[in-house]
Design a protein around this motif. Sequence first.
Motif, mmCIF file in Angstrom:
data_model
loop_
_atom_site.group_PDB
_atom_site.id
_atom_site.type_symbol
_atom_site.label_atom_id
_atom_site.label_comp_id
_atom_site.label_asym_id
_atom_site.label_seq_id
_atom_site.Cartn_x
_atom_site.Cartn_y
_atom_site.Cartn_z
ATOM 1 N N VAL A 29 0.843 -1.204 0.000
ATOM 2 C CA VAL A 29 0.000 0.000 0.000
ATOM 3 C C VAL A 29 0.873 1.246 0.000
ATOM 4 C CG1 VAL A 29 -1.599 1.365 1.396
ATOM 5 C CG2 VAL A 29 -1.992 -1.089 1.086
ATOM 6 N N GLU A 30 1.930 1.240 0.800
ATOM 7 C CA GLU A 30 2.817 2.397 0.905
ATOM 8 C C GLU A 30 3.494 2.724 -0.423
ATOM 9 O OE1 GLU A 30 6.583 3.843 3.670
ATOM 10 O OE2 GLU A 30 5.253 2.255 4.382
ATOM 11 N N LEU A 31 3.665 1.731 -1.266
ATOM 12 C CA LEU A 31 4.265 1.962 -2.588
ATOM 13 C C LEU A 31 3.279 2.582 -3.570
ATOM 14 C CD1 LEU A 31 6.349 -1.310 -3.000
ATOM 15 C CD2 LEU A 31 7.213 0.985 -2.493
ATOM 16 N N GLY A 32 2.012 2.655 -3.169
ATOM 17 C CA GLY A 32 1.022 3.323 -4.003
ATOM 18 C C GLY A 32 0.103 2.416 -4.780
ATOM 19 N N TYR A 33 0.256 1.111 -4.653
ATOM 20 C CA TYR A 33 -0.605 0.185 -5.385
ATOM 21 C C TYR A 33 -2.005 0.141 -4.780
ATOM 22 C CZ TYR A 33 3.623 -1.719 -7.615
ATOM 23 O OH TYR A 33 4.784 -1.875 -8.328
ATOM 24 N N ASP A 34 -2.987 -0.196 -5.615
ATOM 25 C CA ASP A 34 -4.347 -0.456 -5.158
ATOM 26 C C ASP A 34 -4.381 -1.898 -4.680
ATOM 27 O OD1 ASP A 34 -7.074 -0.730 -4.777
ATOM 28 O OD2 ASP A 34 -7.536 -0.877 -6.919
ATOM 29 N N VAL A 35 -4.451 -2.104 -3.378
ATOM 30 C CA VAL A 35 -4.264 -3.436 -2.791
ATOM 31 C C VAL A 35 -5.596 -4.069 -2.398
ATOM 32 C CG1 VAL A 35 -3.338 -4.672 -0.790
ATOM 33 C CG2 VAL A 35 -1.913 -3.001 -1.999
ATOM 34 N N LEU A 36 -5.750 -5.322 -2.802
ATOM 35 C CA LEU A 36 -6.858 -6.166 -2.383
ATOM 36 C C LEU A 36 -6.255 -7.369 -1.663
ATOM 37 C CD1 LEU A 36 -9.817 -7.297 -2.495
ATOM 38 C CD2 LEU A 36 -9.210 -8.278 -4.721
ATOM 39 N N VAL A 37 -6.690 -7.639 -0.438
ATOM 40 C CA VAL A 37 -6.173 -8.775 0.327
ATOM 41 C C VAL A 37 -7.276 -9.808 0.496
ATOM 42 C CG1 VAL A 37 -5.096 -9.563 2.463
ATOM 43 C CG2 VAL A 37 -4.592 -7.263 1.591
#
Length: 254
Positions: A29-37
């Motif tokens: 998330v910190e790298l800027g990606y749209d994260v789905l877990v």
Amino acid sequence: MAPEQLRVLITNDDGYRAPGIRALAPAIVELGYDVLVVAPLEDESGVGSARAGMVGRPIRTASEEEAGVTYVGIDGTPALAVTLASVGAFGRAPDLVLSGINRGHNIGVPIFHSGTVAAALTAAGQGTSAVAISIDSEDPAHWQTAAAVAGEALSWIVPEPAGTVLTINVPDRPLDRLAGVRHASLAPIKRSRITGTTAPTGEPMIELEAPRPNPVADSDEALLAAGFVTVTPIVGIREVKDDAAATALAKRLA
């Protein structure tokens, strides 16, 4: 493509509450990606690509939030998590899949048993590139090292053809104490630590032997032991076209 334009599905086989996935998701998330877990509700280690009972039944889910990240647990395997996400069960399908951080290494030819690796191969079967990442300890002290490597690995696969899969093993040590990053071959099956034995009850049982000395040079086993991050591109099931036996069979059947 910028990270914020890419949706990354993060899964694992240790469970959605496992420390590996809880270290990995915030770093991505910190790298800027749209994260789905999306990951199993419980530990599903060693399940390979199993998706038993997935057709025609509702799949139980649970979710919780931690540090601004929503973690979804499913009653199923990591391969099922990838399948569900790929068909839009949790919104927009992922552009990339990141599986891990697995507790314990995944090395050698027997990695196809790993639920972590199988999740990445399942993604490839959907045409999505993926990274499976594992740390070389059953009780890791340096999850953040593996998380940093995973974030870097995402940038490696973005420009590659769709369906590219990397399996990566990271030593359990501080980032500045890594020996480097090396391409590694898979240790041959004869190096497998799996052995059969008999339980006191007389029933068959599988156990792991201690690591063997003198690993094969340049294999994931040898390089990981020397402190290197090992990177191995892998493929799933595909038709064999460049093998002499397969060619001979094809000619007989023509």
